[in-house]
Design an enzyme around this catalytic site. Structure first.
Site, short mmCIF file in Angstrom:
data_model
loop_
_atom_site.label_atom_id
_atom_site.label_comp_id
_atom_site.label_asym_id
_atom_site.label_seq_id
_atom_site.Cartn_x
_atom_site.Cartn_y
_atom_site.Cartn_z
N HIS A 56 -1.95 15.67 -4.25
CA HIS A 56 -1.43 15.36 -6.11
C HIS A 56 -1.78 16.29 -6.58
O HIS A 56 -0.96 17.33 -7.44
CB HIS A 56 -0.70 14.01 -5.69
CG HIS A 56 0.50 14.22 -6.79
ND1 HIS A 56 1.66 14.71 -6.84
CD2 HIS A 56 -0.23 14.28 -8.34
CE1 HIS A 56 2.80 14.56 -8.33
NE2 HIS A 56 1.33 14.20 -9.45
N HIS A 107 8.15 12.42 -7.69
CA HIS A 107 7.79 11.31 -7.64
C HIS A 107 8.14 10.58 -6.39
O HIS A 107 8.92 9.83 -6.67
CB HIS A 107 7.99 10.75 -9.27
CG HIS A 107 7.06 9.37 -9.68
ND1 HIS A 107 7.23 8.53 -10.25
CD2 HIS A 107 5.56 10.28 -9.96
CE1 HIS A 107 6.00 8.12 -10.29
NE2 HIS A 107 5.02 8.62 -10.88
#
EC number: 6.3.5.3
Length: 759
Positions: A56, A107
């Site tokens: 990420h 997300h």
């Protein structure tokens, strides 16, 4: 020696076992950390590297393909950007001294675990990226993907996600002006929750994330740091990071962050006042990886080192360790670099807004980021090795052998409706299908008009907000991606996503200016997935070059799959456009002026590979997606913008999923006005009604402007066909020689699906 592992202790215990694998690091990554430091890392250092070297944060599987952005960004395209890839968000100049910043991020996994908080903190995080550039956040968009609409778990996830987006955004006072809601079985167990934010500022107010000036102070402000969010971007799941907020009976908290929009609201206002006062040298939000990210990125982008006293960080949980403090992703926090003489002014502004602010360190003339805990050094690392010099994987990629099988399974032999009754029934079935039905059930939970600057929002093709009250200058934005098209052909499918977002912005009357993206894919360890990714990046980069609009930044989200089932490759493309005066915007719904002509711009072909008709009626996916012609898309956009500027177009709606039938139904229902459609007698009615050929828009043109507009199209070489007329006195949509469909019947079918599924 204290019970706390320190740098000195790490040097003297090189063989001490550490939970690097449990924290998501590979054996070669752990070995490289030891090589960088010349010793084993401390627990705190190990925590920092593990989160910052996560997929990420480090983009370790994707950044080898970023050369496509560089190779395809011309100097003319760069001239449009004030800030681009590598910053918190992209920034473009929109004229009259205004700059707009925008970005989209994912997300996804947190929103499956805890739908409300996962989605809410996704909004909060992207909003702080906009604040960090010095801009006031003005609007949000939310591209969403869920599993089958009738699956029990979708009924758990979707309402929570929608409530989280609405709850957080509404409390911040930010209008939600667009996005998508898409259903597909591949997203079952792995929904996609992407969030986009737009902000504006005067061009001279741009701020960047860097720590410069020896002796300048590092200020942490916003919420206290707690145990929520630990492991949010990596796999920080060892017992080292357990605990509860009370400090008694410590237990592991979920890895999903907990948001407080009211704290974020005052943080926004506090930050903007700090910018106005001119007392911020550099700033960074605390999102993924928390303090690990903020301190290492600020120091790495600066001109020296940094010292941080971790015991000065305000906490809301007792007994937190340095590793926990550094890894916490507690929300609503920012980190700023401030000159010593401005610290008191900084604190005064924070007190005014009741925002906790603490001096936690300073910029040094050294080379390292040094973090202490009650006087002991727990971190001593070169900041670039944490923030910008993480692993870089050249993952193998190869076109899957099954791709040929997939593309050969064309929809050409699927039974097609041919009689008027069959066509009528197909229209009603299609408009009521989950992917084509009205999104009002979702969007009514969002405040679309707060702040008073919204001029277009759902169900329009793009959202549009006013930036300058005096001149009416505004911006429009749209996000798009058809994952089925990308599955069939990643290169073309991604360019189709770009083309649709570009077209949607132009359909509102705005000139497309720049691009952001959120690239959602399965596991990068699968060569087939990496082939999809490489083709998508290449397609987007080369497509942007052809359109002349730069990619300003974005996000990569890998490992989106359940077991061995990867999601449809979903490179969401967001396009931002500018309009000189929002009063000249083009609405989506047809008006009530009698006799207005409906003109179909572009060419219709027999193209049904990956179409909504094949998906809804036959559950089929195969063949190749529609052709994409970016030169034609650019021409179409130019004509739409000219039509807006000169008052020649009264309504417009692009043709995408569902084709012409879906487009005219939506224009009639949104405008609450009847219409008559006349099909081309030389073409199959089914193809005309349901083809998803790209590069097409249906426009309503006043009779007084029809000749001028069609002459413009003809002179520029844009195909057009008069395909109908607006009939205000009618309460039906008439498709000549096919069906007469009362608007009330259409509305019942279009608006009833999502409430029936989720109320």
């Amino acid at each position: 020696m204290t019970t706390l592992d320190t740098v000195k202790h790490a040097e003297s215990t090189p063989d001490l076992e550490q939970p690097w694998a449990e924290l998501g690091l590979k054996d070669d990554e752990y070995a490289r950390i030891r090589e960088i430091l010349g010793r084993r890392p401390t627990d705190a250092e190990l925590a920092m590297y593990s989160v910052m070297w996560s997929e990420h944060c480090s983009y370790k599987s994707s950044k080898v393909h970023w050369h496509y952005w560089k190779e395809n960004t011309t100097e003319e395209m760069r001239a449009k950007m004030l800030a681009g890839i590598g910053e918190n968000a992209g920034v473009v100049d929109i004229g009259d001294g205004w700059a707009v910043t925008f970005k989209v991020e994912s997300h996804n996994h947190p929103s499956y675990v805890e739908p409300y908080q996962g989605a809410a903190t996704g909004v909060g995080g992207i909003v702080r990226d906009i604040i960090a550039m010095g801009a006031r956040p003005l609007a949000v968009l939310d591209p969403l993907r869920f599993g089958a609409a009738d699956h029990p778990d979708t009924k758990r996830v979707l309402p929570g996600v929608v409530a989280g987006i609405g709850g957080y955004g509404n409390c911040l006072g930010l209008p939600n002006i667009g996005g998508e809601v898409v259903f597909d079985d591949t997203y079952q167990g792995n929904p996609l929750v992407n969030a986009m934010c737009i902000g504006a500022m005067r061009s001279e107010d741009l701020h960047l994330a860097h720590a410069t000036g020896v002796g300048n102070k590092v200020m942490l402000f916003g919420a206290r740091t707690g145990l929520d969010g630990i492991g949010g971007v990596s796999v920080l799941a060892s017992e080292t990071f357990s605990g509860d907020e009370s400090g008694t009976g410590r237990k592991k908290l979920p890895s999903v962050q907990v948001g407080d929009p009211f704290t974020e609201k005052v943080l926004i206002e506090c930050s903007l006042e700090l910018f106005r006062e001119g007392i911020v040298v550099g700033i960074q939000d605390l999102g993924g990886a928390g303090l690990s990210c903020a301190t290492s990125e600020l120091a790495s982008a600066g001109d020296g080192g940094m010292r941080v006293e971790l015991d000065q960080v305000p906490l809301r949980a007792e007994g937190m360790t340095p590793a926990e403090i550094l890894s916490s992703e507690s929300q609503e926090r920012m980190c700023a670099v401030v000159k010593p003489e401005d610290v008191e002014a900084f604190l005064r502004v924070c007190r005014k807004w009741d925002v906790i602010a603490t001096e936690i360190g300073e910029v040094t003339d050294g080379d390292n980021l040094v973090i202490t805990w009650h006087g002991e050094t727990v971190v001593d690392v070169p900041p670039r090795t944490v923030a910008h010099e993480g692993p870089e994987y050249h993952r193998p990629f190869a076109r899957p052998t099954e791709q040929d099988v997939l593309q050969s399974a064309t929809p050409d032999l699927l039974p097609r409706p041919s009689t008027p009754d069959e066509l009528r029934e197909t229209i009603l079935t299609m408009i009521a299908s989950p992917n084509l039905a009205s999104r009002e059930w979702v969007t009514q939970q969002y405040d679309r008009y707060v702040r008073g600057g919204t001029v277009l929002s759902q169900p329009c093709d793009s959202g549009m907000i006013r930036i300058d009250e005096e001149t009416g200058r505004g911006v429009a934005a749209a996000t798009d991606c058809n994952g089925r098209f990308v599955k069939l052909d990643p290169y073309t499918g991604t360019q189709l996503a770009l083309a649709e977002a570009y077209r949607n912005v132009a359909t509102g009357g705005a000139t497309p200016l720049a691009v952001t993206n959120c690239l959602n894919f399965g596991s990068p360890e699968d060569p087939g997935v990496m082939w999809q990714f490489e083709q998508a990046v290449k397609g987007l980069a080369e497509g942007c070059r052809e359109l002349g609009i730069p990619v300003t930044g974005g996000n990569v989200s890998f490992y989106n799959q359940t077991g061995d089932t990867a999601i449809l490759p979903t490179p969401v493309v967001g396009v931002l456009g500018v309009i000189d005066d929002v009063r000249r915007r083009i609405p989506t719904g047809i008006g009530n002026e009698a006799g207005e002509s409906l003109l179909l711009l572009g060419e219709t072909r027999d193209e049904f590979g990956g179409s909504e008709w094949a998906h809804v009626v036959h559950g089929h996916l195969g063949g190749t997606p529609p052709q994409v012609d970016l030169a034609r898309e650019k021409l179409l956009a130019d004509i739409l913008v000219a039509g807006s500027r000169d008052g020649m177009i009264s309504a417009a709606h692009d043709l995408s999923e569902g084709g012409l039938a879906q487009t005219i139904v939506e224009m009639a229902l949104i405008g609450q006005t009847g219409a008559r459609l006349v099909l081309d007698p030389d073409m199959d009615p089914f193809v005309q009604l349901f083809s998803e050929s790209a590069g097409r828009v249906l426009v309503a043109v006043p009779r007084s402007e029809e000749l001028r507009f069609t002459e413009l199209c003809g002179a520029r070489g844009l195909p057009w066909r008069k395909t109908g007329v607006v009939v205000p006195e009618s309460d039906a949509l008439e498709i000549q020689d096919v069906a007469t469909l009362p608007l009330e019947e259409l509305r019942t079918a279009w608006e009833g699906t999502l409430p029936a599924l989720f109320d």
